[in-house]
Scaffold this motif. Sequence first.
Motif, PDB file in Angstrom:
ATOM      1  N   PHE A 121       0.830  -1.200   0.000  1.00  0.00           N
ATOM      2  CA  PHE A 121       0.000   0.000   0.000  1.00  0.00           C
ATOM      3  C   PHE A 121       0.869   1.256   0.000  1.00  0.00           C
ATOM      4  O   PHE A 121       0.538   2.251  -0.649  1.00  0.00           O
ATOM      5  N   LYS A 122       1.980   1.214   0.709  1.00  0.00           N
ATOM      6  CA  LYS A 122       2.898   2.366   0.705  1.00  0.00           C
ATOM      7  C   LYS A 122       3.480   2.582  -0.683  1.00  0.00           C
ATOM      8  O   LYS A 122       3.618   3.720  -1.150  1.00  0.00           O
ATOM      9  N   TYR A 123       3.845   1.476  -1.344  1.00  0.00           N
ATOM     10  CA  TYR A 123       4.413   1.581  -2.691  1.00  0.00           C
ATOM     11  C   TYR A 123       3.376   2.149  -3.660  1.00  0.00           C
ATOM     12  O   TYR A 123       3.686   3.029  -4.475  1.00  0.00           O
ATOM     13  N   LEU A 124       2.142   1.640  -3.591  1.00  0.00           N
ATOM     14  CA  LEU A 124       1.085   2.131  -4.481  1.00  0.00           C
ATOM     15  C   LEU A 124       0.796   3.603  -4.224  1.00  0.00           C
ATOM     16  O   LEU A 124       0.577   4.375  -5.168  1.00  0.00           O
ATOM     17  N   ALA A 125       0.789   4.008  -2.960  1.00  0.00           N
ATOM     18  CA  ALA A 125       0.545   5.411  -2.628  1.00  0.00           C
ATOM     19  C   ALA A 125       1.655   6.304  -3.182  1.00  0.00           C
ATOM     20  O   ALA A 125       1.395   7.398  -3.702  1.00  0.00           O
ATOM     21  N   LYS A 126       2.888   5.823  -3.088  1.00  0.00           N
ATOM     22  CA  LYS A 126       4.031   6.598  -3.582  1.00  0.00           C
ATOM     23  C   LYS A 126       3.975   6.755  -5.094  1.00  0.00           C
ATOM     24  O   LYS A 126       4.397   7.796  -5.639  1.00  0.00           O
ATOM     25  N   HIS A 127       3.467   5.749  -5.794  1.00  0.00           N
ATOM     26  CA  HIS A 127       3.419   5.773  -7.253  1.00  0.00           C
ATOM     27  C   HIS A 127       2.007   6.036  -7.778  1.00  0.00           C
ATOM     28  O   HIS A 127       1.712   5.781  -8.948  1.00  0.00           O
ATOM     29  N   ASN A 128       1.144   6.547  -6.905  1.00  0.00           N
ATOM     30  CA  ASN A 128      -0.230   6.844  -7.300  1.00  0.00           C
ATOM     31  C   ASN A 128      -0.249   7.924  -8.372  1.00  0.00           C
ATOM     32  O   ASN A 128       0.603   8.816  -8.378  1.00  0.00           O
ATOM     33  N   GLU A 129      -1.212   7.834  -9.257  1.00  0.00           N
ATOM     34  CA  GLU A 129      -1.351   8.854 -10.298  1.00  0.00           C
ATOM     35  C   GLU A 129      -2.737   9.472 -10.231  1.00  0.00           C
ATOM     36  O   GLU A 129      -3.701   8.821  -9.828  1.00  0.00           O
ATOM     37  N   THR A 130      -2.812  10.733 -10.606  1.00  0.00           N
ATOM     38  CA  THR A 130      -4.099  11.405 -10.722  1.00  0.00           C
ATOM     39  C   THR A 130      -4.615  11.191 -12.132  1.00  0.00           C
ATOM     40  O   THR A 130      -3.915  11.469 -13.111  1.00  0.00           O
ATOM     41  N   MET A 131      -5.828  10.693 -12.240  1.00  0.00           N
ATOM     42  CA  MET A 131      -6.376  10.368 -13.552  1.00  0.00           C
ATOM     43  C   MET A 131      -7.020  11.604 -14.177  1.00  0.00           C
ATOM     44  O   MET A 131      -7.035  12.689 -13.587  1.00  0.00           O
ATOM     45  N   SER A 132      -7.560  11.458 -15.357  1.00  0.00           N
ATOM     46  CA  SER A 132      -8.041  12.604 -16.130  1.00  0.00           C
ATOM     47  C   SER A 132      -9.176  13.357 -15.447  1.00  0.00           C
ATOM     48  O   SER A 132      -9.386  14.534 -15.716  1.00  0.00           O
ATOM     49  N   ASP A 133      -9.891  12.694 -14.544  1.00  0.00           N
ATOM     50  CA  ASP A 133     -10.980  13.368 -13.828  1.00  0.00           C
ATOM     51  C   ASP A 133     -10.499  14.050 -12.558  1.00  0.00           C
ATOM     52  O   ASP A 133     -11.299  14.551 -11.767  1.00  0.00           O
ATOM     53  N   GLY A 134      -9.189  14.039 -12.318  1.00  0.00           N
ATOM     54  CA  GLY A 134      -8.624  14.710 -11.155  1.00  0.00           C
ATOM     55  C   GLY A 134      -8.635  13.879  -9.885  1.00  0.00           C
ATOM     56  O   GLY A 134      -8.246  14.373  -8.825  1.00  0.00           O
ATOM     57  N   VAL A 135      -9.057  12.624  -9.977  1.00  0.00           N
ATOM     58  CA  VAL A 135      -9.145  11.742  -8.811  1.00  0.00           C
ATOM     59  C   VAL A 135      -7.977  10.758  -8.849  1.00  0.00           C
ATOM     60  O   VAL A 135      -7.663  10.206  -9.916  1.00  0.00           O
ATOM     61  N   PRO A 136      -7.327  10.495  -7.710  1.00  0.00           N
ATOM     62  CA  PRO A 136      -6.224   9.520  -7.701  1.00  0.00           C
ATOM     63  C   PRO A 136      -6.695   8.139  -8.134  1.00  0.00           C
ATOM     64  O   PRO A 136      -7.837   7.747  -7.896  1.00  0.00           O
ATOM     65  N   ARG A 137      -5.820   7.407  -8.764  1.00  0.00           N
ATOM     66  CA  ARG A 137      -6.155   6.051  -9.223  1.00  0.00           C
ATOM     67  C   ARG A 137      -6.427   5.118  -8.054  1.00  0.00           C
ATOM     68  O   ARG A 137      -7.372   4.336  -8.085  1.00  0.00           O
ATOM     69  N   PHE A 138      -5.622   5.190  -6.996  1.00  0.00           N
ATOM     70  CA  PHE A 138      -5.772   4.304  -5.850  1.00  0.00           C
ATOM     71  C   PHE A 138      -6.193   5.098  -4.615  1.00  0.00           C
ATOM     72  O   PHE A 138      -5.659   6.169  -4.345  1.00  0.00           O
ATOM     73  N   ARG A 139      -7.134   4.514  -3.869  1.00  0.00           N
ATOM     74  CA  ARG A 139      -7.449   4.974  -2.523  1.00  0.00           C
ATOM     75  C   ARG A 139      -7.427   3.757  -1.611  1.00  0.00           C
ATOM     76  O   ARG A 139      -7.642   2.636  -2.066  1.00  0.00           O
ATOM     77  N   PHE A 140      -7.203   3.971  -0.335  1.00  0.00           N
ATOM     78  CA  PHE A 140      -6.895   2.857   0.556  1.00  0.00           C
ATOM     79  C   PHE A 140      -7.772   2.865   1.796  1.00  0.00           C
ATOM     80  O   PHE A 140      -8.072   3.916   2.360  1.00  0.00           O
ATOM     81  N   GLU A 141      -8.179   1.657   2.227  1.00  0.00           N
ATOM     82  CA  GLU A 141      -8.936   1.478   3.462  1.00  0.00           C
ATOM     83  C   GLU A 141      -8.343   0.292   4.214  1.00  0.00           C
ATOM     84  O   GLU A 141      -8.180  -0.790   3.643  1.00  0.00           O
ATOM     85  N   ASP A 142      -8.036   0.482   5.488  1.00  0.00           N
ATOM     86  CA  ASP A 142      -7.482  -0.614   6.283  1.00  0.00           C
ATOM     87  C   ASP A 142      -8.533  -1.656   6.651  1.00  0.00           C
ATOM     88  O   ASP A 142      -8.260  -2.861   6.659  1.00  0.00           O
TER      89      ASP A 142
END
Length: 203
Positions: free
Chosen positions: A93-114
């Motif tokens: 999850f840390k790796y995905l957050a570090k490499h997260n991208e904002t998509m064309s609608d302005g929303v991040p590709r990944f969001r996280f819930e424990d």
Amino acid sequence: MNYFISDTHFYHYQLLEPNDFAPRHFKDGYAMNQAMIDAWNARVDDDDTVYHLGDISMRPQATPTDEETYAMLNQLKGHMILIKGNHDYRSLFKYLAKHNETMSDGVPRFRFEDVGALLKFDHMQFYCTHYPMLLGKVQQILNLHGHIHHYSVPVAENINIGVDAPEREYLSEDLPWGSPLRGEEIIEMYEKKKVDLANQQRK
């Protein structure tokens, strides 16, 4: 549109063996992975959101690297809300957050819930968790979960939405294996499971 899936277990070649826990009948892990990618992308568009309820990838004795799992997820369309499963490590999850991208609608590709996520659908509430929850007597609340693969909790309000879930057999449409599920399909599974369990109790 929202979609729901759990326990993809990308790379988990041991599930290819004949077994009762999660029988996956493919010639190799590559074919299994590709079937899930194809089924996902056939339904999901880039502006859709997929709730993934845990256990993204696994490879016993040689756990996929965070980079490998990231590369796999990047082949899938849509935004993803990732709920941590017992095989999803904090480092991933840390790796995905570090490499997260904002998509064309302005929303991040990944969001996280424990633990889980709550959302409304058609006058119902979906509690999305990795592990099945025993909610007690409820009205208009469904627990969408994974974790138990080809098994089912004998409670109508607990809906296993995993790739290998037996509840998928309630669907009137024969979806390709590995397809993320729409809210309407989950309601269909719930209604038919409720009737099935009631009939079993009468016997």
